[in-house]
Design an enzyme around this catalytic site. Sequence first.
Site, PDB file in Angstrom:
ATOM      1  N   LYS A  41      -9.701  -5.111   2.522  1.00  0.00           N
ATOM      2  CA  LYS A  41      -9.686  -3.946   3.426  1.00  0.00           C
ATOM      3  C   LYS A  41     -10.929  -3.080   3.272  1.00  0.00           C
ATOM      4  O   LYS A  41     -11.411  -2.496   4.258  1.00  0.00           O
ATOM      5  CB  LYS A  41      -8.420  -3.118   3.219  1.00  0.00           C
ATOM      6  CG  LYS A  41      -8.270  -2.468   1.851  1.00  0.00           C
ATOM      7  CD  LYS A  41      -6.954  -1.702   1.772  1.00  0.00           C
ATOM      8  CE  LYS A  41      -6.807  -1.010   0.422  1.00  0.00           C
ATOM      9  NZ  LYS A  41      -5.532  -0.245   0.335  1.00  0.00           N
ATOM     10  N   ARG A 136       4.802   6.886  -2.011  1.00  0.00           N
ATOM     11  CA  ARG A 136       4.109   6.497  -0.786  1.00  0.00           C
ATOM     12  C   ARG A 136       5.102   5.615  -0.044  1.00  0.00           C
ATOM     13  O   ARG A 136       6.208   6.045   0.238  1.00  0.00           O
ATOM     14  CB  ARG A 136       2.768   5.802  -1.089  1.00  0.00           C
ATOM     15  CG  ARG A 136       1.815   5.824   0.125  1.00  0.00           C
ATOM     16  CD  ARG A 136       0.493   5.145  -0.150  1.00  0.00           C
ATOM     17  NE  ARG A 136       0.601   3.696  -0.114  1.00  0.00           N
ATOM     18  CZ  ARG A 136      -0.445   2.867  -0.152  1.00  0.00           C
ATOM     19  NH1 ARG A 136      -1.670   3.350  -0.223  1.00  0.00           N
ATOM     20  NH2 ARG A 136      -0.277   1.560  -0.119  1.00  0.00           N
TER      21      ARG A 136
END
Length: 365
Positions: A41, A136
Amino acid sequence: MNKGLNKNPKILINLRKITNNTRTIVEMCASYGVKVFGVTKAVCGDPEVGIAMLIGGASGLADARLENIKRLKKAGIKAPIMLLRSPMLSELDEVAAFCDVSLHSEPEVLIKLSESATQHNLIHKVILMIDVGEIREGILPINIINIGHFVKNLVGIKVMGVGTNLACYSGVKPSQENMNLLLASGRELEKILGYPLQVYSGGNSSSLNLLTAGEQPTSINQLRIGESILLGRYVPDGVPIPGTYQDAFILTSELIELKEKPSQPMGELGDNTFGDEVTEQRLTLHYRGIVALGRQDVPPDGIHPIKSSCYSNIKVIGATSDHTMLDFGQDKAGFKIGSQLEFNLTYPGLLAALTSNYVHKEYFK
């Protein structure tokens, strides 16, 4: 070496060093029974980097953006590719079509994925994310029984494992305690599903410290590694990993101004364009340089002049959208207008620079 066009600013990408870093970390993890998925990423799914990771022994690749995964697939990569970020409802048809496995925490998304996979005549593999403290993404362990009974009845998908993420948002460090919580959640899930899970994915680069300290539970069998491969260091302490390179990526930019100037601004001061109050160390006249690089490309605290004698006195002191200011001290050290300066990058710096359309890429093999 692909010299390309000599454009600045640019990132020099050493694919051989990325392969070496991957191999070093894959071999280190393999000694503990752990497989590595290389995370692409930060490099926007760059196929050249992905292939370098696979040559280094990564079991597959992982990315947070569907656009990046499609880019990897278009390049002809056949290795398994994992979608890291929980998918949006609007992209589930493409998730089923392009991703080999995806990470999930929402029942509504799993329902729609089940429908999409069935329409494509696929069995899509999923990893259920467990929140073991980071707050998260993830299912709370207290809810694992409910989610297990729910997902057991879905067609078109198969739960291949559980995973967790740590040290990204809240900074919670991987520990024996939270890894054992992940394992306990997976064992409960196995009882409900009626089959053993293939994957216990114990996190990202931040988990390597726990692993090499011999404190990671032996049932954890997968890690998703990006930063430690790309930059050759442990996270978050930044200590170099033995046998790896820390300079697989070098950012270069060109000096567009170099003048002797006061260190203090002149006139009444207020916040700058970015809402920051500028504070400068009170010095005598010094050489101040500007490189053709700015916040639109990389944050000023995301780059550091490489460590060498000619760079020893140079400091990054701030940036606007298109200018990054440097303090050269009392000596220009042979630099002049048009000189190229080289910088090491932090992980946020690498992420930003490789996302910028204005930073060119040059590969070395």
